[in-house]
Design an enzyme around this catalytic site. Structure first.
Site, PDB file in Angstrom:
ATOM      1  N   LYS A   1       0.878  -1.181   0.000  1.00 43.21           N
ATOM      2  CA  LYS A   1       0.000   0.000   0.000  1.00 43.21           C
ATOM      3  C   LYS A   1       0.910   1.224   0.000  1.00 43.21           C
ATOM      4  O   LYS A   1       2.038   1.168   0.475  1.00 43.21           O
ATOM      5  CB  LYS A   1      -0.879  -0.001   1.260  1.00 43.21           C
ATOM      6  CG  LYS A   1      -2.072   0.916   1.196  1.00 43.21           C
ATOM      7  CD  LYS A   1      -3.257   0.284   0.477  1.00 43.21           C
ATOM      8  CE  LYS A   1      -4.381   1.275   0.257  1.00 43.21           C
ATOM      9  NZ  LYS A   1      -5.560   0.643  -0.338  1.00 43.21           N
TER      10      LYS A   1
ATOM     11  N   ASP B   1      -6.886   4.456  -5.014  1.00 44.44           N
ATOM     12  CA  ASP B   1      -7.532   4.330  -3.698  1.00 44.44           C
ATOM     13  C   ASP B   1      -8.170   5.686  -3.456  1.00 44.44           C
ATOM     14  O   ASP B   1      -8.315   6.490  -4.406  1.00 44.44           O
ATOM     15  CB  ASP B   1      -6.510   3.972  -2.603  1.00 44.44           C
ATOM     16  CG  ASP B   1      -7.178   3.605  -1.280  1.00 44.44           C
ATOM     17  OD1 ASP B   1      -7.863   2.578  -1.220  1.00 44.44           O
ATOM     18  OD2 ASP B   1      -7.057   4.363  -0.285  1.00 44.44           O
TER      19      ASP B   1
HETATM   20  P1  NDP Z   1     -16.397   6.776  -3.709  1.00 44.19           P
HETATM   21  O1  NDP Z   1     -15.594   7.938  -3.287  1.00 44.19           O
HETATM   22  O2  NDP Z   1     -16.711   6.549  -5.151  1.00 44.19           O
HETATM   23  O3  NDP Z   1     -17.796   6.737  -2.932  1.00 44.19           O
HETATM   24  C1  NDP Z   1     -17.899   6.833  -1.557  1.00 44.19           C
HETATM   25  C2  NDP Z   1     -19.347   7.129  -1.224  1.00 44.19           C
HETATM   26  O4  NDP Z   1     -19.513   7.135   0.184  1.00 44.19           O
HETATM   27  C3  NDP Z   1     -19.809   8.506  -1.717  1.00 44.19           C
HETATM   28  O5  NDP Z   1     -21.148   8.410  -2.109  1.00 44.19           O
HETATM   29  C4  NDP Z   1     -19.661   9.359  -0.477  1.00 44.19           C
HETATM   30  O6  NDP Z   1     -20.540  10.486  -0.432  1.00 44.19           O
HETATM   31  C5  NDP Z   1     -20.058   8.395   0.593  1.00 44.19           C
HETATM   32  N1  NDP Z   1     -19.508   8.779   1.889  1.00 44.19           N
HETATM   33  C6  NDP Z   1     -18.240   9.162   2.154  1.00 44.19           C
HETATM   34  N2  NDP Z   1     -18.115   9.455   3.452  1.00 44.19           N
HETATM   35  C7  NDP Z   1     -19.336   9.255   3.994  1.00 44.19           C
HETATM   36  C8  NDP Z   1     -19.856   9.378   5.299  1.00 44.19           C
HETATM   37  N3  NDP Z   1     -19.083   9.785   6.302  1.00 44.19           N
HETATM   38  N4  NDP Z   1     -21.162   9.068   5.503  1.00 44.19           N
HETATM   39  C9  NDP Z   1     -21.952   8.647   4.486  1.00 44.19           C
HETATM   40  N5  NDP Z   1     -21.506   8.520   3.240  1.00 44.19           N
HETATM   41  C10 NDP Z   1     -20.221   8.805   3.005  1.00 44.19           C
HETATM   42  O7  NDP Z   1     -15.609   5.526  -3.113  1.00 44.19           O
HETATM   43  P2  NDP Z   1     -15.737   4.006  -3.512  1.00 44.19           P
HETATM   44  O8  NDP Z   1     -17.159   3.681  -3.812  1.00 44.19           O
HETATM   45  O9  NDP Z   1     -14.684   3.652  -4.486  1.00 44.19           O
HETATM   46  O10 NDP Z   1     -15.287   3.312  -2.134  1.00 44.19           O
HETATM   47  C11 NDP Z   1     -16.189   3.132  -1.057  1.00 44.19           C
HETATM   48  C12 NDP Z   1     -15.520   2.207  -0.060  1.00 44.19           C
HETATM   49  O11 NDP Z   1     -15.181   0.957  -0.672  1.00 44.19           O
HETATM   50  C13 NDP Z   1     -14.219   2.717   0.562  1.00 44.19           C
HETATM   51  O12 NDP Z   1     -14.138   2.207   1.883  1.00 44.19           O
HETATM   52  C14 NDP Z   1     -13.146   2.024  -0.296  1.00 44.19           C
HETATM   53  O13 NDP Z   1     -11.913   1.914   0.388  1.00 44.19           O
HETATM   54  C15 NDP Z   1     -13.804   0.681  -0.491  1.00 44.19           C
HETATM   55  N6  NDP Z   1     -13.309  -0.093  -1.625  1.00 44.19           N
HETATM   56  C16 NDP Z   1     -13.392   0.405  -2.894  1.00 44.19           C
HETATM   57  C17 NDP Z   1     -12.956  -0.363  -3.953  1.00 44.19           C
HETATM   58  C18 NDP Z   1     -13.107   0.114  -5.364  1.00 44.19           C
HETATM   59  O14 NDP Z   1     -12.790  -0.665  -6.266  1.00 44.19           O
HETATM   60  N7  NDP Z   1     -13.598   1.329  -5.600  1.00 44.19           N
HETATM   61  C19 NDP Z   1     -12.330  -1.688  -3.756  1.00 44.19           C
HETATM   62  C20 NDP Z   1     -12.374  -2.145  -2.391  1.00 44.19           C
HETATM   63  C21 NDP Z   1     -12.822  -1.352  -1.376  1.00 44.19           C
HETATM   64  P3  NDP Z   1     -20.322  11.796  -1.364  1.00 44.19           P
HETATM   65  O15 NDP Z   1     -20.936  11.393  -2.690  1.00 44.19           O
HETATM   66  O16 NDP Z   1     -21.095  12.826  -0.632  1.00 44.19           O
HETATM   67  O17 NDP Z   1     -18.844  12.030  -1.425  1.00 44.19           O
END
Ligand code: NDP
Length: 444
Positions: free
Chosen positions: A126, A166
């Site tokens: 990482k 990430d």
């Molecule tokens: P994104 O940034 O695309 O989406 C994150 C979402 O979560 C957004 O809708 C965001 O809201 C919302 N969010 C962020 N903080 C909060 C909070 N405090 N309360 C409520 N909603 C919140 O990220 P990803 O979808 O890529 O990733 C989401 C999770 O999955 C992370 O933990 C990431 O590490 C994990 N992950 C992702 C992978 C991937 O391939 N993308 C692979 C493995 C794990 P807003 O739209 O307002 O910003």
């Protein structure tokens, strides 16, 4: 004192002020106790746990760059090459002001086991920086990425270490990092994943984490005598993982009634309209209030509360520690039967314990969201072969990988007398492959 406790104390003493790293080591070692106890003398002699909790290499470097006002800025760069027993180091680069060595070590340690579970030949690593891409111009982001790669290039390579995106590292950042690597080394190789489709990216990578989450959820439910089709599903988040989790859940016959973002959440009893969600979030980059405006059946709620919606299956796909004890209680009270983590560590320790004690099937992120990194490994394979698979080919491989992950975590839990404990099953199955490879390779 048991070998596990001895090693944990050593980790705390040798890595002061890294609470996230301590927490991750504690959680993994605790669930490995039955395995370690069976082989305690051998593992102690080999110092296997000391080795597996110590990164093979830590690279820390200065990242100087010039901002739009001509001011020189300096950030800290990190790459933790944690374990290469089963393949080249693989893991994302996080760009966020909260990044420090302890966070990168915690993520790198977890990545070792997640990557092992995928069944693909990738080790764990990482990296990242305390640089914050939010509010920066494209030129500033490019200046940072070029400076970052000017140091990192000598430590990575298609067969050495393959970073990915990430938090804060999306398609734009991967493009700039890749361009600088190619410029310095003269090599057109798969040194990064998450690349654009025009320069070596893989079809279905965008969908992979959400789709994979649903493939494993369906498989787990089936093994426990339930059918995903017809179930009501609550999803949190409205980002990459959440959108494609909603899409696949609906394709598989479930009804998704919630999504959320950092300001509020939507309850849509008619089922989330995924095309509208994509338009709001991927195209317009707007708030979920825009979804509610366009959809009469949807109700928008300000703030937290997504887990109060009645559902059979909950899929937390937003962020860490978003599902807490009171949320777990609400889910149980509403008859939820399964929680599968799309995000990394979205469920707190107390919430996880409460869910499991109350008979809720729980699949941890390490297994449930591994479809993302698994498809990155498929991107590496395509780059090495200089071929591109179709969407359907990648999706079929992803499906098989997720079904296998479930089989492995299920049988590891059963073998160690903890049937249905997929947290233990994931840690054990991930650990055993890496440990066996380390033993075979001698004291390195
Ligand atoms: P994104 O940034 O695309 O989406 C994150 C979402 O979560 C957004 O809708 C965001 O809201 C919302 N969010 C962020 N903080 C909060 C909070 N405090 N309360 C409520 N909603 C919140 O990220 P990803 O979808 O890529 O990733 C989401 C999770 O999955 C992370 O933990 C990431 O590490 C994990 N992950 C992702 C992978 C991937 O391939 N993308 C692979 C493995 C794990 P807003 O739209 O307002 O910003």
């Amino acid at each position: 004192m048991s070998y596990v406790d001895e090693v944990y104390e050593r980790v705390v003493a040798q890595n002061p002020a890294q609470p996230e790293f301590h927490q991750a080591v504690r959680e993994v070692l605790d669930s490995l106790r039955p395995v370690i106890e069976r082989n305690e003398e051998k593992y102690r002699k080999e110092a296997l746990l000391e080795r597996i909790t110590t990164p093979e290499r830590i690279i820390m470097f200065r990242v100087p760059w010039v901002d739009d006002k001509g001011q020189v800025q300096v950030n800290n760069g990190f790459r933790v090459q944690f374990n290469s027993a089963i393949g080249p180091y693989k893991g994302g680069l996080r760009l966020h002001p909260s990044v420090n060595l302890g966070i990168i070590k915690f993520l790198g340690f977890e990545q070792v086991f997640k990557n092992s579970l995928t069944g693909t030949p990738i080790g764990g690593g990482k990296g990242g920086s305390d640089f914050d891409p939010k509010g920066k111009s494209d030129r500033e982001v490019m200046a940072f990425c070029q400076s970052f790669m000017t140091e990192l290039y000598r430590h990575v390579g298609a067969d050495v270490d393959v970073p990915a995106g990430d938090i804060g590292t999306g398609a734009r950042e991967i493009g700039y990092l890749y361009g600088q690597y190619k410029r310095i080394t003269g090599l057109y190789e798969g040194v990064l994943t998450g690349k654009g489709l025009t320069y070596g990216g893989s079809l279905a990578r965008k969908e992979a984490t959400g789709y994979g989450l649903l493939y494993i959820t369906k498989e787990m439910l089936k093994a426990n005598g339930h059918d995903l089709a017809g179930k009501t599903v609550a999803v949190s988040g409205a980002g990459n993982v959440a959108i494609y989790a909603v899409q696949k859940a609906e394709q598989l016959g479930a009804k998704v009634v919630t999504v959320s973002d950092s300001t509020g959440w939507i309850y849509d009893p008619d089922g989330i309209d995924v095309a509208l969600l994509q338009d709001v979030k991927e195209v317009r980059r707007a708030r979920l209030t825009e979804y509610a405006k366009a959809r009469p059946s949807a109700v928008y709620h300000e703030g937290k509360g997504v887990w109060t919606a009645k559902c059979d299956v909950a899929l937390p796909c937003a962020t860490q520690n978003e599902l807490q004890l009171e949320d777990a209680k609400a889910l149980v009270a509403n008859g939820c039967i399964a929680v599968c983590e799309g995000a990394n560590m979205p469920t707190t320790q107390e919430a996880t314990e409460y869910l499991m004690k109350n008979g809720v099937y729980f699949v941890p992120g390490k297994a449930a969201n591994a479809g993302g990194v698994a498809t990155s490994a498929l991107e590496m394979s395509q780059n090495s072969m200089r071929l591109s698979w179709t969407f359907e080919e990648v999706d079929a491989k992803l499906h098989d990988i997720m079904v296998n992950i479930f089989k492995n975590i299920d049988s590891a839990a059963k073998e160690y007398g903890m049937a249905g404990n997929y947290v233990a099953g994931a840690n054990i199955a991930g650990f055993l492959k890496v440990a066996t490879a380390m033993e075979a390779q001698g004291v390195v």
